[in-house]
Write an enzyme that holds these catalytic residues in place. Structure first.
Site, PDB file in Angstrom:
ATOM      1  N   GLU A  48       0.827  -1.212   0.000  1.00 29.31           N
ATOM      2  CA  GLU A  48       0.000   0.000   0.000  1.00 29.31           C
ATOM      3  C   GLU A  48       0.867   1.270   0.000  1.00 29.31           C
ATOM      4  OE1 GLU A  48      -3.117  -0.136  -0.445  1.00 29.31           O
ATOM      5  OE2 GLU A  48      -4.044   1.695   0.296  1.00 29.31           O
ATOM      6  N   THR A  69     -13.422   5.622 -12.609  1.00 25.84           N
ATOM      7  CA  THR A  69     -12.328   5.242 -11.720  1.00 25.84           C
ATOM      8  C   THR A  69     -12.596   3.883 -11.082  1.00 25.84           C
ATOM      9  OG1 THR A  69     -10.878   6.050  -9.972  1.00 25.84           O
ATOM     10  CG2 THR A  69     -13.234   6.448  -9.687  1.00 25.84           C
TER      11      THR A  69
END
Ligand SMILES: *[C@@H]1O[C@H](CO)[C@@H](O)[C@H](O)[C@H]1NC(C)=O
Ligand SMILES: *[C@@H]1O[C@H](CO)[C@@H](O)[C@H](O)[C@H]1NC(C)=O
Ligand SMILES: *[C@@H]1O[C@H](CO)[C@@H](O)[C@H](O)[C@H]1NC(C)=O
Ligand SMILES: *[C@@H]1O[C@H](CO)[C@@H](O)[C@H](O)[C@H]1NC(C)=O
Ligand SMILES: *[C@@H]1O[C@H](CO)[C@@H](O)[C@H](O)[C@H]1NC(C)=O
Ligand SMILES: *[C@@H]1O[C@H](CO)[C@@H](O)[C@H](O)[C@H]1NC(C)=O
Ligand SMILES: *[C@@H]1O[C@H](CO)[C@@H](O)[C@H](O)[C@H]1NC(C)=O
Ligand SMILES: *[C@@H]1O[C@H](CO)[C@@H](O)[C@H](O)[C@H]1NC(C)=O
Length: 848
Positions: free
Chosen positions: A393, A514
């Site tokens: 991440e 998105t």
């Protein structure tokens, strides 16, 4: 060392000594990417989707998700409303279904599609009547976008078409029965979300309670708004207004978008977090990752769907600002490019990490025509995938103040999870569509194999909770099917058989949202919109009071949101420029390097490098700087211990032996068959200098020069590609420090002669001031004159300086430093500029 002069023989040897563990099915194809092979990959991806979907139907439905390891339904945490990580994207509204209606169409799951449509139709009235607190952003992109996309697919693909591919006959039948109820559901959801925007500040609060409204959300949950969250809904909401005829969705979200944009910093950068109630920015930090990513994405995509030139200018302005202040690397001789976080007011680097979410950026670069830069941005995420078989991440790309021997793999992982995010495979898909290079299929195959062998579990696919240890995550977010597997499947659609790639989509300005939902708009699909106006969109907008307000925002100079930051700039003392005019040379012209790059759509950059004798080839290998990232980030690319045992075939993607054997079979350098060369890694250092008031940087001209000499004209010293910077003020300059014996970024060993000849004209003895300056100053931070050093400008105000180009500037009065002043600028007798006592090789004064 693997980075230079790798002849094919030694190269292969180095990687074949490992034991292979390729699965049986792969060895049938061995990276051949024949039509059979690609069909196989597509089938396998479809099978993975079916595995996940049927697990959800059996163990999860009608809950929001299925937990992949324990096979349980998963929905909101009703015990703890503060558990926003879990609750934000879950409303007890069958989120997986809403996010995957269009995935069912793409994967041709017609029975499932019919069954889900009838489920939704039966629950249309109360599906969203849930006492749950959700995030407006998440529901807007996942659920609202999913409904709008499905509505468009069922009304504007096969309808009124006589000839359609046989495999879409079922879609046509389903479409004929469709009565538009998904748009009604989208409207219902929109009405529940839009109150979040009706604040006195026009900045939305981040959450609503679906059944009880915005007032039922405890205030502490309403303070952590971010730029993405506030601006992104503008696309889905504008579409909702256009399709339903109710203008409020478009009005409110556009108002917010433009209000935030007018509150950008003087560097044209937007901070990432804000307080909607206090009407303030909460930080002075920006980048391309979490909290701001889809702001840029939707400026570009909204400009495409709605043909909106204002939105396009937001994207262009932002991209230029990011290239100027955030981009690292990516120059002509660099194989990778990253965009770390910088301060919005001073442009200074703020973080030593980058986000996994930033992997989407390469896809957006392709969409906006910046293909070479896209290849370089994608490269770093490929390297991450190589080393971690996932993308942590948050990855620490540089370690300050730590001896490199002491750095472990753990030190580079700042946030340790990988929830099967799609962004890397999404960008791989865009790059394949733009270049058709088989390397991107190879990347897809390796990702597919990890899905088959590592992420697949009893009831779907598990993410990785801890990349450092390999601990698994018992969650499968809706985007795993809706984006990751969808993009993988579309990547393998090399024959353009999926409707999105076919002429069923011609004449539509469609984009992927998105959340990977195909969306588009044209007036004929909206009866209510058409009724409202027979005029152009712009006239339609201007008539409405909200849009008048937006127009006034767009024209306003002042920031509409307060910021508490006291900006700081690092100044060096400046010369006064004498004059501001371009040299009066006939046929010498200027152009804006940034405007220019958006006027042309860059074609496949790999083609330029491939020679005609090539047979099977990957242009990827024609990049000389393919391994430069491995070297530059060697302290941050360290495999966790457990992975060396389990990686699929123990090679990195671009070195997969079967692929490498087939796709590097091209000759290079006459007579040198099967020759690959990587340049030596550079050993020069780089540093950045801010000259003058950086907040004025956008007022400074940096032009590209080009020259068409008339016949019989004198040779002009200026060459195409040189730059023109009339004033040495408000500049952000990246220097390369050249010293004898070092290898520069152009793969040249710098000689003593070069240093001496370049420095011989420096101001030793020429100006009296230099003598004063030679005394070592005691003040901290003083830049010493350095006898063995020559500077070279690599980048100036975001513009990469081409090899052998000169940056020209106008004569100025050399500055005589008084005691305590930091720096000095002077002109050497050959016209080169001297900064802090060091000659700059490629910055020269223009004497007319
Ligand atoms: C693929 O490569 C493996 C290992 O080199 C080999 O054993 C196998 O026969 C190859 N398969 C085909 C179809 O060429
Ligand atoms: C792919 O699937 C189709 C139908 O499911 C089948 O006919 C075909 O043989 C499969 N192809 C490969 C290469 O597995
Ligand atoms: C949620 O957090 C607030 C403080 O922000 C606290 O007052 C409240 O008790 C918490 N609720 C639960 C259910 O933990
Ligand atoms: C979740 O929604 C279903 C209807 O879809 C409803 O029956 C159920 O009671 C809801 N769960 C909770 C905890 O409200
Ligand atoms: C801004 O400054 C004011 C007064 O100095 C302070 O009350 C407020 O909390 C600050 N806001 C932020 C977001 O830091
Ligand atoms: C890395 O971090 C993990 C998780 O905290 C830990 O189990 C492991 O021992 C660490 N490894 C090293 C080499 O420090
Ligand atoms: C738009 O044009 C159509 C046909 O030209 C006309 O019938 C209709 O009245 C017009 N609508 C408006 C609002 O002007
Ligand atoms: C930097 O220089 C500019 C003008 O050259 C000046 O206006 C500004 O105040 C200076 N900033 C600092 C922090 O010294």
């Amino acid at each position: 060392m693997l980075f230079y002069l790798l002849r094919r023989g030694t190269f292969i040897f180095a990687f074949l000594i490992f034991v292979h563990q390729i699965t049986a099915s792969d060895t049938n194809y061995n990276s051949s990417f024949t039509p059979d092979h690609i069909r196989y990959l597509q089938n396998e991806t479809q099978a993975l989707f079916v595995h996940a979907w049927s697990s959800y139907m059996e163990y999860g439905f009608p809950a929001d998700e299925v937990r992949p390891i324990t096979c349980e339904p998963y929905g909101p945490d009703y015990e703890d409303i503060n558990n926003t990580v879990r609750n934000d994207a879950m409303g007890n509204i069958s989120s997986t279904v809403l996010d995957n209606l269009d995935t069912l169409v793409i994967m041709e799951q017609w029975d499932q599609l019919e069954s889900m449509l009838s489920y939704l139709k039966n629950n249309q009235q109360d599906l969203f009547e849930q006492d749950t607190i959700v995030q407006v952003f998440e529901l807007s992109i996942r659920s609202l976008g999913g409904l709008l996309s499905a509505h468009l697919l069922l009304t504007d693909i096969t309808n009124n078409r006589k000839v359609i591919p046989p495999k879409y006959i079922r879609l046509q039948e389903i479409s004929k029965k469709y009565d538009g109820f998904l748009l009604e559901m989208a409207y219902d959801l929109g009405l529940r979300l839009i109150p979040a925007y009706k604040t006195s500040t026009n900045i939305p609060v981040p959450r609503v309670n679906l059944a009880k409204g915005v007032r039922d959300v405890p205030p502490p949950l309403q303070r952590d708004a971010c730029t993405s969250g506030a601006t992104t809904p503008v696309l889905e909401f504008t579409l909702l207004s256009r399709l339903t005829g109710d203008p409020q969705f478009e009005s409110y979200t556009q108002l917010t978008f433009w209000k935030l944009w007018t509150s950008k910093s003087t560097l044209n950068l937007l901070p990432m977090t804000l307080d909607p109630i206090a009407n303030t920015w909460k930080d002075t930090l920006t980048g391309i990752g979490a909290s701001i990513d889809s702001f840029y994405e939707y400026a570009a995509k909204a400009s495409i769907i709605f043909d909106d030139k204002y939105m396009w200018s937001v994207f262009k302005t932002s991209y230029k600002a990011l290239l100027t202040h955030s981009a690292q690397g990516g120059g002509p001789f660099e194989g990778s490019m990253i965009f770390p976080n910088v301060g919005t007011n001073d442009g200074a680097l703020q973080t030593d990490w980058i986000d996994s979410l930033g992997a989407f950026w390469a896809g957006l670069q392709v969409l906006t025509g910046q293909v070479t830069e896209a290849i370089k941005t994608h490269m770093i995420y490929l390297k991450l995938w190589n080393y971690f078989e996932s993308i942590p991440e948050r990855w620490v790309y540089v370690h300050f103040n730590k001896p490199s021997k002491a750095i472990t793999s753990n030190d580079s992982i700042a946030l340790e999870w990988y929830p099967l995010r799609p962004e890397f495979i999404e960008s791989t898909y865009y790059l394949y569509r733009a270049t058709k290079d088989p390397m991107y299929l190879q990347i897809g195959e390796r990702v597919l194999n990890l899905f088959k062998n590592k992420f697949k579990t009893t009831c779907g696919f598990n993410g990785i909770q801890d990349v450092r240890t390999g601990e698994l995550q018992n969650r499968m977010e809706t985007f795993v099917m809706g984006e990751t597997l969808k993009y993988l499947y579309l990547l393998f659609d090399t024959k353009d058989e999926v409707f999105l790639h076919s002429n069923l989509m011609s004449n539509k300005n469609w984009v992927f949202s998105t959340e990977a939902h195909p969306l588009w708009f044209n007036k004929h699909i909206s009866p209510s919109y058409r009724e409202k106006s027979n005029k152009s969109d712009e006239v339609y907008q201007l008539k409405r009071p909200f849009f008048q307000k937006i127009m006034s925002l767009m024209n306003s100079e002042e920031s509409l949101i307060s910021t508490n930051d006291s900006s700081y700039f690092r100044n060096i003392t400046l010369p006064q420029a004498a004059d501001f005019q371009i040299p009066a040379v006939k046929n010498l012209q200027k152009r804006d390097p940034f405007v220019n790059r958006f006027e042309v759509c860059e074609t496949n950059p790999f083609n330029k490098n491939l020679n005609s004798v090539a047979f099977l080839k990957s242009g990827f290998y024609s990049m000389d700087y393919l391994f430069s990232a491995d070297y530059s980030y060697r302290n941050s690319l360290i495999k966790p211990d457990y992975l060396s045992e389990t990686s699929l075939d123990n090679s990195y993607v671009e070195l997969t032996p079967s692929f490498f054997d087939k796709f590097t079979m091209y000759a290079k350098n006459e007579g040198q068959e099967f020759f690959l060369q990587c340049p030596r890694p550079h050993t020069t250092e780089r540093y950045e200098l801010f000259m003058g008031d950086i907040s004025q940087i956008n007022q400074i001209e940096v032009s590209e020069l080009y020259y068409n000499p008339p016949a019989n004209s004198e040779e002009l010293i200026i060459m195409d590609g040189d730059l023109w910077v009339p004033e040495l003020n408000s500049l952000r300059i990246q220097f390369e420090k050249l010293r004898a014996g070092l290898v520069d970024t152009r793969n040249v060993v710098i000689s003593h002669e070069f240093i001496e000849t370049t420095r011989q004209d420096d101001y030793n003895g020429k100006h009296a001031i230099s003598k004063k300056n030679e005394k070592p100053s005691k003040s901290k931070g003083h830049t010493e004159k350095d006898i063995g050093l020559v500077l070279r400008i690599a980048k100036i105000n975001g513009v990469q300086v081409k090899p052998n180009s000169i940056i020209w500037t106008l004569p100025f009065e050399p500055h005589i430093p008084s005691p305590g002043q930091q720096s000095v600028i002077d002109i050497a007798s050959d016209g080169r500029v001297i900064i802090s006592g060091n000659v700059v090789e490629n910055l020269m004064v223009w004497y007319d």
